[in-house]
Design a protein around this motif. Structure first.
Motif, PDB file in Angstrom:
ATOM      1  N   MET A  57     -28.450 -40.078 -57.461  1.00 24.50           N
ATOM      2  CA  MET A  57     -28.319 -40.071 -56.022  1.00 24.50           C
ATOM      3  C   MET A  57     -29.536 -40.737 -55.416  1.00 24.50           C
ATOM      4  N   LYS A  58     -29.303 -41.552 -54.424  1.00 26.01           N
ATOM      5  CA  LYS A  58     -30.376 -42.284 -53.760  1.00 26.01           C
ATOM      6  C   LYS A  58     -31.071 -41.378 -52.744  1.00 26.01           C
ATOM      7  N   ALA A  59     -32.389 -41.452 -52.723  1.00 27.28           N
ATOM      8  CA  ALA A  59     -33.175 -40.679 -51.759  1.00 27.28           C
ATOM      9  C   ALA A  59     -33.106 -41.352 -50.388  1.00 27.28           C
ATOM     10  N   PRO A  60     -33.290 -40.581 -49.326  1.00 20.84           N
ATOM     11  CA  PRO A  60     -33.284 -41.179 -47.986  1.00 20.84           C
ATOM     12  C   PRO A  60     -34.385 -42.227 -47.838  1.00 20.84           C
ATOM     13  N   GLU A  61     -34.113 -43.231 -47.056  1.00 20.11           N
ATOM     14  CA  GLU A  61     -35.102 -44.265 -46.782  1.00 20.11           C
ATOM     15  C   GLU A  61     -35.744 -43.960 -45.430  1.00 20.11           C
ATOM     16  N   TYR A  62     -37.018 -43.638 -45.463  1.00 25.73           N
ATOM     17  CA  TYR A  62     -37.730 -43.324 -44.233  1.00 25.73           C
ATOM     18  C   TYR A  62     -38.148 -44.618 -43.553  1.00 25.73           C
ATOM     19  N   ILE A  63     -38.025 -44.658 -42.261  1.00 24.84           N
ATOM     20  CA  ILE A  63     -38.188 -45.889 -41.499  1.00 24.84           C
ATOM     21  C   ILE A  63     -39.441 -45.839 -40.639  1.00 24.84           C
ATOM     22  N   ARG A  64     -40.231 -46.918 -40.718  1.00 23.17           N
ATOM     23  CA  ARG A  64     -41.404 -47.066 -39.862  1.00 23.17           C
ATOM     24  C   ARG A  64     -41.110 -48.199 -38.891  1.00 23.17           C
ATOM     25  N   PHE A  65     -41.625 -48.084 -37.699  1.00 28.54           N
ATOM     26  CA  PHE A  65     -41.370 -49.074 -36.665  1.00 28.54           C
ATOM     27  C   PHE A  65     -42.644 -49.839 -36.342  1.00 28.54           C
ATOM     28  N   SER A  66     -42.478 -51.109 -35.989  1.00 27.45           N
ATOM     29  CA  SER A  66     -43.611 -51.931 -35.583  1.00 27.45           C
ATOM     30  C   SER A  66     -43.093 -53.082 -34.724  1.00 27.45           C
ATOM     31  N   ALA A  67     -43.684 -53.257 -33.577  1.00 28.01           N
ATOM     32  CA  ALA A  67     -43.300 -54.364 -32.700  1.00 28.01           C
ATOM     33  C   ALA A  67     -43.668 -55.713 -33.295  1.00 28.01           C
ATOM     34  N   ALA A  68     -44.571 -55.726 -34.289  1.00 25.51           N
ATOM     35  CA  ALA A  68     -45.025 -56.974 -34.897  1.00 25.51           C
ATOM     36  C   ALA A  68     -44.039 -57.522 -35.932  1.00 25.51           C
ATOM     37  N   VAL A  69     -43.106 -56.689 -36.376  1.00 23.96           N
ATOM     38  CA  VAL A  69     -42.151 -57.126 -37.399  1.00 23.96           C
ATOM     39  C   VAL A  69     -41.105 -58.024 -36.745  1.00 23.96           C
ATOM     40  N   PRO A  70     -40.871 -59.228 -37.299  1.00 26.41           N
ATOM     41  CA  PRO A  70     -39.870 -60.128 -36.699  1.00 26.41           C
ATOM     42  C   PRO A  70     -38.462 -59.530 -36.795  1.00 26.41           C
ATOM     43  N   ILE A  71     -37.630 -59.868 -35.834  1.00 24.40           N
ATOM     44  CA  ILE A  71     -36.248 -59.389 -35.827  1.00 24.40           C
ATOM     45  C   ILE A  71     -35.460 -60.180 -36.861  1.00 24.40           C
ATOM     46  N   GLU A  72     -34.790 -59.456 -37.755  1.00 28.53           N
ATOM     47  CA  GLU A  72     -33.976 -60.102 -38.780  1.00 28.53           C
ATOM     48  C   GLU A  72     -32.548 -60.253 -38.272  1.00 28.53           C
ATOM     49  N   LYS A  73     -31.974 -61.415 -38.499  1.00 29.29           N
ATOM     50  CA  LYS A  73     -30.585 -61.638 -38.129  1.00 29.29           C
ATOM     51  C   LYS A  73     -29.702 -61.103 -39.258  1.00 29.29           C
ATOM     52  N   PRO A  74     -28.817 -60.157 -38.968  1.00 29.74           N
ATOM     53  CA  PRO A  74     -27.969 -59.585 -40.020  1.00 29.74           C
ATOM     54  C   PRO A  74     -26.999 -60.617 -40.595  1.00 29.74           C
ATOM     55  N   ASP A  75     -26.568 -60.384 -41.812  1.00 30.84           N
ATOM     56  CA  ASP A  75     -25.544 -61.195 -42.461  1.00 30.84           C
ATOM     57  C   ASP A  75     -24.208 -60.520 -42.158  1.00 30.84           C
ATOM     58  N   TRP A  76     -23.479 -61.027 -41.168  1.00 31.12           N
ATOM     59  CA  TRP A  76     -22.243 -60.404 -40.725  1.00 31.12           C
ATOM     60  C   TRP A  76     -21.039 -60.931 -41.496  1.00 31.12           C
ATOM     61  N   VAL A  77     -20.118 -60.060 -41.870  1.00 28.42           N
ATOM     62  CA  VAL A  77     -18.805 -60.476 -42.366  1.00 28.42           C
ATOM     63  C   VAL A  77     -17.971 -60.869 -41.155  1.00 28.42           C
ATOM     64  N   ILE A  78     -17.928 -59.976 -40.202  1.00 22.74           N
ATOM     65  CA  ILE A  78     -17.378 -60.212 -38.870  1.00 22.74           C
ATOM     66  C   ILE A  78     -18.385 -59.596 -37.909  1.00 22.74           C
ATOM     67  N   PRO A  79     -18.380 -59.988 -36.646  1.00 23.42           N
ATOM     68  CA  PRO A  79     -19.354 -59.393 -35.719  1.00 23.42           C
ATOM     69  C   PRO A  79     -19.287 -57.868 -35.722  1.00 23.42           C
ATOM     70  N   GLY A  80     -20.422 -57.238 -35.990  1.00 26.76           N
ATOM     71  CA  GLY A  80     -20.505 -55.782 -36.002  1.00 26.76           C
ATOM     72  C   GLY A  80     -20.357 -55.141 -37.366  1.00 26.76           C
ATOM     73  N   LEU A  81     -19.967 -55.897 -38.387  1.00 32.96           N
ATOM     74  CA  LEU A  81     -19.806 -55.356 -39.738  1.00 32.96           C
ATOM     75  C   LEU A  81     -20.637 -56.189 -40.702  1.00 32.96           C
ATOM     76  N   LYS A  82     -21.705 -55.587 -41.214  1.00 29.22           N
ATOM     77  CA  LYS A  82     -22.596 -56.292 -42.128  1.00 29.22           C
ATOM     78  C   LYS A  82     -21.981 -56.421 -43.511  1.00 29.22           C
ATOM     79  N   VAL A  83     -22.402 -57.438 -44.238  1.00 26.14           N
ATOM     80  CA  VAL A  83     -21.986 -57.634 -45.619  1.00 26.14           C
ATOM     81  C   VAL A  83     -22.345 -56.384 -46.420  1.00 26.14           C
TER      82      VAL A  83
END
Length: 124
Positions: free
Chosen positions: A1-27
């Motif tokens: 079982m995979k452990a939860p991924e804890y998320i850190r936030f930073s305004a300095a991190v560039p915005i990543e463009k998701p890889d969409w299958v269709i708009p709103g649904l990621k690969v």
């Protein structure tokens, strides 16, 4: 079982463009659509699944990024209803020859499917 991924936030991190299958649904993700009965859910999902599998835009402004594997598990309708709806979509849109081995559709009405079984699924 995979452990939860804890998320850190930073305004300095560039915005990543998701890889969409269709708009709103990621690969690599899956979606769930719910709505009252007789609102067209089955037809809409069949058109989306065939669009992704064929790489062709069937629904205006719902552009796909190319042909890809598509799995549609219909948990409400029986196999004859799912088959009829798929055939209706094919009569309206000329994508049958483009589906190849990319489309997997099943009626899950009355069936049980554990998430671990889905991890083992391979098309074909």
């Amino acid at each position: 079982m995979k452990a939860p991924e804890y998320i850190r936030f930073s305004a300095a991190v560039p915005i990543e463009k998701p890889d969409w299958v269709i708009p709103g649904l990621k690969v690599g993700q899956f979606g769930l659509l719910t709505a009252p009965g007789r609102t067209g859910k089955s037809y809409l999902l069949m058109q989306i699944a065939m669009s992704v599998a064929s790489g062709q835009t069937i629904i205006p402004r719902l552009d796909v990024s190319g042909a890809a594997k598509s799995c549609l598990l219909n948990c409400v309708d029986d196999a004859s209803d799912v088959r009829e709806r798929g055939n209706v979509v094919l009569r309206c849109f000329d994508v049958e020859s483009l589906l190849d081995d990319n489309l997997f559709v099943a009626s899950m009405s009355g069936a049980t499917l554990r998430s671990t079984e889905m991890l083992k699924w391979e098309p074909g």
